[in-house]
Scaffold this motif. Structure first.
Motif, short mmCIF file in Angstrom:
data_model
loop_
_atom_site.label_atom_id
_atom_site.label_comp_id
_atom_site.label_asym_id
_atom_site.label_seq_id
_atom_site.Cartn_x
_atom_site.Cartn_y
_atom_site.Cartn_z
N HIS A 179 26.68 -4.45 36.67
CA HIS A 179 26.29 -3.47 37.68
C HIS A 179 27.13 -3.69 38.93
O HIS A 179 27.00 -4.71 39.59
CB HIS A 179 24.79 -3.60 37.95
CG HIS A 179 24.01 -3.52 36.66
ND1 HIS A 179 23.96 -2.36 35.92
CD2 HIS A 179 23.36 -4.47 35.96
CE1 HIS A 179 23.27 -2.60 34.82
NE2 HIS A 179 22.89 -3.86 34.81
N SER A 180 27.99 -2.73 39.24
CA SER A 180 29.04 -2.98 40.24
C SER A 180 29.50 -1.69 40.89
O SER A 180 29.90 -0.75 40.19
CB SER A 180 30.21 -3.67 39.52
OG SER A 180 31.40 -3.53 40.26
N ALA A 223 23.92 6.04 37.77
CA ALA A 223 23.73 4.90 38.68
C ALA A 223 22.42 5.03 39.44
O ALA A 223 22.20 6.00 40.16
CB ALA A 223 24.89 4.85 39.68
N SER A 230 21.16 -2.26 46.08
CA SER A 230 21.61 -2.73 44.76
C SER A 230 21.68 -1.53 43.81
O SER A 230 21.18 -0.45 44.11
CB SER A 230 20.69 -3.82 44.22
OG SER A 230 19.40 -3.30 44.02
N LEU A 231 22.31 -1.77 42.69
CA LEU A 231 22.71 -0.67 41.83
C LEU A 231 22.43 -1.06 40.39
O LEU A 231 22.63 -2.20 39.98
CB LEU A 231 24.23 -0.53 42.03
CG LEU A 231 24.99 0.64 41.48
CD1 LEU A 231 24.66 1.89 42.29
CD2 LEU A 231 26.50 0.37 41.60
N TRP A 232 21.95 -0.10 39.62
CA TRP A 232 21.80 -0.34 38.19
C TRP A 232 22.57 0.75 37.47
O TRP A 232 22.33 1.95 37.69
CB TRP A 232 20.33 -0.32 37.79
CG TRP A 232 20.13 -0.64 36.34
CD1 TRP A 232 19.97 -1.88 35.78
CD2 TRP A 232 20.11 0.30 35.25
NE1 TRP A 232 19.87 -1.77 34.42
CE2 TRP A 232 19.94 -0.46 34.05
CE3 TRP A 232 20.22 1.68 35.16
CZ2 TRP A 232 19.87 0.14 32.79
CZ3 TRP A 232 20.15 2.28 33.91
CH2 TRP A 232 19.98 1.51 32.73
N LEU A 233 23.52 0.34 36.62
CA LEU A 233 24.35 1.33 35.93
C LEU A 233 23.89 1.49 34.48
O LEU A 233 23.59 0.49 33.81
CB LEU A 233 25.82 0.89 35.93
CG LEU A 233 26.50 0.71 37.29
CD1 LEU A 233 27.96 0.28 37.09
CD2 LEU A 233 26.45 2.00 38.09
N ASP A 234 23.83 2.73 34.02
CA ASP A 234 23.56 2.99 32.60
C ASP A 234 24.87 2.78 31.85
O ASP A 234 25.79 3.60 31.93
CB ASP A 234 23.05 4.42 32.42
CG ASP A 234 22.74 4.73 30.96
OD1 ASP A 234 23.24 4.00 30.07
OD2 ASP A 234 22.00 5.70 30.71
N MET A 235 24.95 1.67 31.13
CA MET A 235 26.24 1.26 30.56
C MET A 235 26.71 2.17 29.42
O MET A 235 27.86 2.07 29.00
CB MET A 235 26.18 -0.20 30.09
CG MET A 235 26.00 -1.20 31.22
SD MET A 235 27.11 -0.91 32.64
CE MET A 235 28.70 -1.23 31.89
#
Ligand code: FE2
Length: 617
Positions: A179-180, A223, A230-235
């Motif tokens: 997560h970036s 995202a 903070s960030l959470w990415l759907d990979m």
């Protein structure tokens, strides 16, 4: 006996070296400037050689050498990531492993070999984000500051919040891979057809032409942005963990098409995507900064990491964020990690005090090599160049200021080369900010690059609030903040121009002047400001002051002394070659003044040939 510490960053992209003597920054430079390979990631032998020469020491006198990250922890992250995505990650795994097996896992040996057998000091490794944090806080002018680091990824961390006080630095929270924000921005850079790790700047420059039409879609699907920044990415939308590209088929479906082919026509879609990801980036930076304020109660903020080069986001943070003052490490990317790592050894490992005197200790970031008139003269004679040696500085500056006012494009080399990605007045190409044709001329005939990219204004610091929406005397010496041009200097668009602003071809839109300093004003009236002051900038300040006396305008434009894809020039030889291979009108090498029209024709180089030396980035 003085203590010498050498910091090194290498083996990812843009390697560099930095040298401290008793905690003072003596020298710092990127390897690419010496090897002439853009973003050179190899062991920085040449940069180290330079740092040692500048300090007048040999490797034997180095007490500590420190590498800016921990290779084993990074290796652990790579292995875990590949295992998570088995079997999809096998291809990327197979590509990356030979490099790790042959060099990165044996880094101690590699570094010792690079330094030579005379090195008998201690070899240390610091944490990647701690190196960024140290590069932001220790050289800053603040006794206490919140620290925000934002990049693609180091070992595991992709961003961190910390607190710096006196000679102490503490990381309070971190966000971890995958997560970036850096990776998210780079994914859009890739999708818009620009190169990851260098094209992010182009995407930021493109954003003002677009509308953030996709911002909600990004936040809804890809995202999740939390209140604390903070960030959470759907990979499932990405491919960087398991593949060799940034984005997945699902990403392409969401935005209705394959990535733009590099160098193909830029459409409104890319501009809207750029505006959208820029908006998301700004929102995350603002939220992270607010959270950092809550955690630390500090008045000041310092920043580093590649995302800290997003000067549009920085400008918003300065105007809308919760901090009184912000200082950003000018070498914010991984090259700056070399300096941060060295400072960590001095302040943290050796527990040496830090003296703050109201100024930063970055020395204007003029930390690279300088050259003397004698050597320049010998070189110019050896190649048969026609020049004038102007010993009296005031005469020289008067001549150059008048050339500027005549809309001449001038290559300018003076003093020590800059550390970090921006030219700040020592290896610069400069021009008249009032000229309506300067942006196009410089982009197409000198830089050979996309014409939508704006140039930065250099403004005498005492006039910064007069021209731009900044506070009186506000410092921006490292060109890291964007601010709007003041209303009174903006131009009204005619109905003709308004129609042109809708043209799908960017070159048409770019040609419309937006202010009385059009060469430095972007389409949305923004400007990437560098303030020039007499203490830091010396001769460069006096040049712009002379230009102001002649023209009444305290603003000129400044761009890096190179063409597209070429590392910024370091020496006078490279500056001369660049001058002869482009349509630059004049060249100033310390006290030597050259005009193109006076050069013998056999010295002129074919611009195409000059460009062909460099692979497009
Ligand atoms: Fe980094």
């Amino acid at each position: 006996m003085a203590i010498h510490i050498l910091g090194i960053s290498a083996f990812y992209h843009d390697s560099a070296a930095a040298l401290l003597r008793d905690g003072e920054i003596i020298a710092a430079a990127q390897e690419e400037r010496f090897t002439r390979q853009k973003g050179d990631a190899r062991f920085p032998s040449e940069a180290i050689k330079y740092c040692l020469a500048e300090a007048g020491i040999t490797t034997q006198e180095l007490d500590y050498v420190v590498f800016y990250e921990k290779p084993l922890v990074k290796f652990e992250r790579l292995i875990e990531t590949y295992l998570t995505f088995v079997p999809a990650g096998f291809q990327a795994f197979r590509q990356a492993m030979p490099l790790w097996a042959t060099s990165k896992l044996h880094l101690s040996r590699e570094i010792r070999t690079g330094l030579g057998e005379k090195f008998c000091g201690e070899l240390l490794f610091s944490d990647h984000h701690e190196s960024h944090a140290a590069s932001a806080f220790f050289p800053s002018p603040f006794e206490k500051a919140a620290i925000l680091t934002l990049d693609a990824v180091g070992e595991w961390s992709t961003s961190s919040i910390g607190l710096g006080q006196d000679n102490k630095l503490e990381v309070l929270q971190e966000l971890r891979f995958p997560h970036s924000l850096g990776m998210l921005y780079s994914a859009f850079t890739y999708y818009a057809g620009f190169q990851v790790n260098s094209g992010e700047y182009k995407l930021m420059g493109l954003a003002p032409y677009g509308q953030p039409l996709y911002a909600d879609l990004i936040l809804e699907k890809i995202a999740e942005l939390k209140d604390d920044g903070s960030l959470w990415l759907d990979m499932s939308y990405f491919n960087y963990c398991q593949g060799l590209t940034m984005t997945s088929e699902k990403f392409h479906e969401l935005f209705s098409g394959a990535p733009r082919r590099p160098e193909s026509f830029i459409t409104q879609k890319e501009m809207d995507l750029a505006a959208s990801i820029q908006k998301v980036c700004e929102e995350m930076v603002l939220r992270a900064a607010r959270h950092a304020k809550e955690l630390t109660s500090a008045e000041n903020l310092v920043m580093a990491g590649g995302v800290a080069l997003n000067c549009v986001a920085n400008g918003r943070l300065l105007r809308e964020g919760p901090f009184q003052n912000i200082w950003i490490q000018p070498a914010a990317g991984d090259a700056g990690g070399a300096l941060g790592a060295a400072l960590l050894v001095w302040h943290k490992f050796l527990d040496r005090p830090r003296r703050v005197n109201g100024h930063d200790s970055q020395k204007g970031s003029f930390l690279g090599p300088s050259f003397n008139n004698l050597d320049i003269g010998l070189f110019l004679d050896s190649v048969g160049a026609v020049y004038e040696y102007v010993a009296d500085e005031s005469v020289l500056l008067d001549r150059v200021a008048r050339f500027l006012a005549e809309e001449k494009v001038i290559g300018w080399l003076h003093g020590r080369m800059e550390y970090g990605p921006r030219s700040l007045g020592c290896r610069s190409i400069i021009g008249d900010a009032r000229s309506t044709r300067m942006q196009q001329t410089m982009n197409l005939k000198v830089k050979f690059r996309e014409s939508f990219r704006p140039f930065a204004p250099c403004v005498l610091r005492e006039f910064v609030d007069e021209y731009f929406e900044m506070r009186p005397g506000e410092d921006s010496p490292y060109m890291l903040f964007v601010a709007p041009v003041r209303q009174k200097y903006r131009l009204q668009l005619s109905s003709d121009d308004l129609a042109k602003m809708q043209d799908p071809d960017l070159r048409i839109r770019v040609s419309i002047p937006r202010s009385q300093v059009p060469a430095a004003t972007h389409v949305d009236f923004s400007s990437r400001i560098q303030t020039i002051d007499p203490e830091r900038h010396g001769r460069f300040y006096r040049l712009i002051r002379r230009f102001y006396e002649i023209t009444g305008c305290p603003v000129i434009i400044n761009t890096s002394f190179n063409i597209r894809s070429e590392p910024i020039v370091c020496s006078f030889e490279e500056a001369f070659r660049c001058f002869m291979g482009t349509e630059m009108d004049c060249l100033v090498l310390e006290n030597y003044l050259l005009t193109k029209e006076n050069q013998p024709s056999w010295l002129l180089q074919d611009p195409e040939k000059y460009q062909n030396q460099y692979e497009l980035d």
